[in-house]
Scaffold this motif. Structure first.
Motif, PDB file in Angstrom:
ATOM      1  N   GLU A  59      -5.739  -5.474  10.935  1.00  0.00           N
ATOM      2  CA  GLU A  59      -5.639  -6.853  10.708  1.00  0.00           C
ATOM      3  C   GLU A  59      -6.055  -7.002   8.881  1.00  0.00           C
ATOM      4  N   GLN A  60      -7.047  -6.389   8.342  1.00  0.00           N
ATOM      5  CA  GLN A  60      -6.976  -6.406   7.041  1.00  0.00           C
ATOM      6  C   GLN A  60      -5.912  -5.757   6.285  1.00  0.00           C
ATOM      7  N   HIS A  61      -5.201  -4.664   6.693  1.00  0.00           N
ATOM      8  CA  HIS A  61      -4.089  -3.941   6.106  1.00  0.00           C
ATOM      9  C   HIS A  61      -3.045  -5.383   6.253  1.00  0.00           C
ATOM     10  N   SER A  62      -2.690  -5.576   7.492  1.00  0.00           N
ATOM     11  CA  SER A  62      -1.566  -6.586   7.425  1.00  0.00           C
ATOM     12  C   SER A  62      -1.664  -7.943   6.577  1.00  0.00           C
ATOM     13  N   ALA A  63      -2.999  -8.408   6.525  1.00  0.00           N
ATOM     14  CA  ALA A  63      -3.320  -9.461   5.399  1.00  0.00           C
ATOM     15  C   ALA A  63      -3.155  -9.228   4.222  1.00  0.00           C
ATOM     16  N   SER A  64      -3.502  -7.893   3.510  1.00  0.00           N
ATOM     17  CA  SER A  64      -3.154  -7.452   2.274  1.00  0.00           C
ATOM     18  C   SER A  64      -1.742  -7.186   2.056  1.00  0.00           C
ATOM     19  N   SER A  65      -0.949  -6.819   2.946  1.00  0.00           N
ATOM     20  CA  SER A  65       0.578  -6.513   2.601  1.00  0.00           C
ATOM     21  C   SER A  65       1.296  -7.774   2.645  1.00  0.00           C
ATOM     22  N   LYS A  66       0.714  -8.895   3.042  1.00  0.00           N
ATOM     23  CA  LYS A  66       1.360 -10.150   3.231  1.00  0.00           C
ATOM     24  C   LYS A  66       1.241 -10.694   1.784  1.00  0.00           C
ATOM     25  N   MET A  67       0.284 -10.478   1.049  1.00  0.00           N
ATOM     26  CA  MET A  67       0.345 -11.088  -0.323  1.00  0.00           C
ATOM     27  C   MET A  67       0.907 -10.366  -1.380  1.00  0.00           C
TER      28      MET A  67
END
Length: 67
Positions: A59-67
């Motif tokens: 979840e953290q990885h997907s949130a950081s890759s969206k930015m």
């Protein structure tokens, strides 16, 4: 006459074996329907903690890759 005794013994054992198979299969299907995946045998507290950690990291990885 000896075959009659064999049938009398095998029939109940066959019914018991069939019911064990039915109940095991039902348990597998119900768990898969509820959780969306088969049950992992031998899943202990450590495995559950690692699954939570992996889910949090993804979840953290997907949130950081969206930015």
């Amino acid at each position: 006459m000896a075959k009659l005794y064999l049938i009398e013994a095998v029939l109940p054992l066959g019914i018991i074996a069939a019911m064990l198979c039915v109940m095991g299969n039902a348990q597998y299907r119900i768990h898969k329907a509820v959780h969306g995946r088969p049950k992992h045998p031998g899943n202990d507290v450590w495995d559950v903690a690692m699954e939570r950690r992996d889910k949090k990291l993804l979840e953290q990885h997907s949130a950081s890759s969206k930015m």
